[in-house]
Design an enzyme around this catalytic site. Structure first.
Site, PDB file in Angstrom:
ATOM      1  N   TYR A   1     -25.263 -36.253 -40.911  1.00  0.00           N
ATOM      2  CA  TYR A   1     -25.568 -34.963 -41.530  1.00  0.00           C
ATOM      3  C   TYR A   1     -24.697 -33.865 -40.925  1.00  0.00           C
ATOM      4  O   TYR A   1     -24.094 -33.061 -41.645  1.00  0.00           O
ATOM      5  CB  TYR A   1     -27.040 -34.615 -41.362  1.00  0.00           C
ATOM      6  CG  TYR A   1     -27.400 -33.272 -41.967  1.00  0.00           C
ATOM      7  CD1 TYR A   1     -27.444 -33.112 -43.349  1.00  0.00           C
ATOM      8  CD2 TYR A   1     -27.684 -32.166 -41.166  1.00  0.00           C
ATOM      9  CE1 TYR A   1     -27.753 -31.885 -43.920  1.00  0.00           C
ATOM     10  CE2 TYR A   1     -27.993 -30.939 -41.725  1.00  0.00           C
ATOM     11  CZ  TYR A   1     -28.026 -30.803 -43.105  1.00  0.00           C
ATOM     12  OH  TYR A   1     -28.319 -29.573 -43.664  1.00  0.00           O
TER      13      TYR A   1
ATOM     14  N   GLY B   1     -36.101 -25.613 -53.935  1.00  0.00           N
ATOM     15  CA  GLY B   1     -35.633 -25.064 -52.666  1.00  0.00           C
ATOM     16  C   GLY B   1     -34.634 -23.933 -52.793  1.00  0.00           C
ATOM     17  O   GLY B   1     -34.788 -23.013 -53.604  1.00  0.00           O
TER      18      GLY B   1
ATOM     19  N   ALA C   1     -30.109 -27.205 -58.163  1.00  0.00           N
ATOM     20  CA  ALA C   1     -30.828 -25.971 -58.472  1.00  0.00           C
ATOM     21  C   ALA C   1     -32.277 -26.179 -58.878  1.00  0.00           C
ATOM     22  O   ALA C   1     -32.948 -25.212 -59.249  1.00  0.00           O
ATOM     23  CB  ALA C   1     -30.093 -25.230 -59.594  1.00  0.00           C
ATOM     24  N   ASN C   2     -32.792 -27.411 -58.797  1.00  0.00           N
ATOM     25  CA  ASN C   2     -34.152 -27.626 -59.316  1.00  0.00           C
ATOM     26  C   ASN C   2     -35.252 -27.375 -58.282  1.00  0.00           C
ATOM     27  O   ASN C   2     -36.435 -27.444 -58.612  1.00  0.00           O
ATOM     28  CB  ASN C   2     -34.292 -29.034 -59.915  1.00  0.00           C
ATOM     29  CG  ASN C   2     -34.012 -30.126 -58.914  1.00  0.00           C
ATOM     30  OD1 ASN C   2     -33.649 -29.842 -57.776  1.00  0.00           O
ATOM     31  ND2 ASN C   2     -34.166 -31.373 -59.330  1.00  0.00           N
TER      32      ASN C   2
ATOM     33  N   GLY D   1     -31.583 -23.875 -53.924  1.00  0.00           N
ATOM     34  CA  GLY D   1     -30.871 -23.795 -55.190  1.00  0.00           C
ATOM     35  C   GLY D   1     -31.676 -23.080 -56.256  1.00  0.00           C
ATOM     36  O   GLY D   1     -31.135 -22.271 -57.027  1.00  0.00           O
TER      37      GLY D   1
END
Length: 290
Positions: A165, A26, A23-24, A28
């Site tokens: 990915y 982009g 969450a830090n 999030g």
């Protein structure tokens, strides 16, 4: 013609608690900001609490930062063990994209271990607390992914950053599918949903280890991609709209690259019930968490 869904359509979230991983920055951070603005208590689960704290200070509302490293099962267990009380929504957002070959603290291929196994473990450990839904962020690139059950950690194949990915994002959707099947079988009202952001400009695309790839993605972010705020809309839609379990949300525009959120389709592999069950069993064995 219906009006496109926006953050203005998020129901009042007062009294609700949400965990958002990664969450830090982009997607999030954009997700956390919108949910806090709607009244939710948001717990920002981040690997770097210093950066997480700086991000939290940019948000108006009830936010808290807690450490979580999805590439280390000890950290996942510590986070879950420290949880007390109810949890309305778990947003499995964190991820890494097309990075050079590497291993997690537990020896898993880095992208599969972080994007899928970390969230698999976290969800199962927190599930007794969850009252509404689990949202897992996938990608349109899941369509190019392939699950090789006897080589999930790329030990017997030449490594492909793109292939790894895609496989991890396919695993996210298979996890969503099997989690919903299990919840339904148990008579639970908790829902498992998924979302993808389309092509959104974040710092996710700048860690490939290839200067040429990073440059190409940087140019794409600048001239083609939508913002991280718009990219977060499908996640917010999947987290707050009244959707059936198993739903998959994404942008409504051309090739699901951008636009207002809507329900979207998934690949045939991502709908394979037997593959989803087999991946779940393998994930239990690898993590030791059921």
């Amino acid at each position: 013609m219906s009006t496109p869904w926006t953050t203005a359509d998020i129901p009042d979230q007062a009294g609700r608690t949400v965990v958002v991983t990664g969450a830090n920055s982009g997607l999030g951070l954009a997700t956390s900001r919108a949910l806090a603005a709607a009244g939710a208590r948001v717990v920002m689960a981040v690997r770097d609490t210093e950066r997480g704290g700086a991000a939290a200070r940019s948000i108006t509302g009830d936010v808290e930062v807690r450490r979580l490293d999805l590439a280390d099962l000890a950290s996942v267990r510590e986070f879950a063990a420290g949880w007390e009380g109810g949890l309305d929504v778990l947003v499995n957002n964190a991820g890494i994209m097309m990075v050079p070959q590497g291993r997690t603290a537990d020896g898993f291929e880095l992208q599969f271990g972080t994007n899928h196994l970390g969230h698999f473990a976290l969800t199962n450990l927190l599930l007794p607390h969850v009252t509404d839904r689990v949202v897992t962020v996938s990608s349109g690139l899941h369509r190019g992914g392939r699950i090789v059950l006897d080589d999930l950690n790329w030990e017997n194949r030449p490594y492909s950053d793109t292939g790894a990915y895609g496989a991890s994002k396919l695993a996210n959707l298979l996890f969503t599918l099997e989690l919903q099947r299990r919840l339904t079988a148990a008579g639970s009202t908790v829902r498992s949903t998924a979302a993808h952001p389309g092509y959104a400009a974040t710092n996710l695309q700048s860690h490939t280890g290839s200067r040429l790839k990073d440059l190409g993605m940087k140019l794409g972010n600048r001239f083609i991609a939508q913002s991280d705020t718009d990219g977060a809309l499908p996640t917010l839609f999947a987290a707050t709209a009244d959707l059936p379990g198993g739903s998959y949300a994404g942008p409504s525009g051309f090739q699901e690259g951008r636009g207002a959120p809507t329900l979207v389709g998934r690949s045939q592999s991502a709908s394979d019930v037997d593959l989803a069950k087999a991946l779940w069993t393998a994930s239990e064995q690898l993590t030791g968490i059921s």
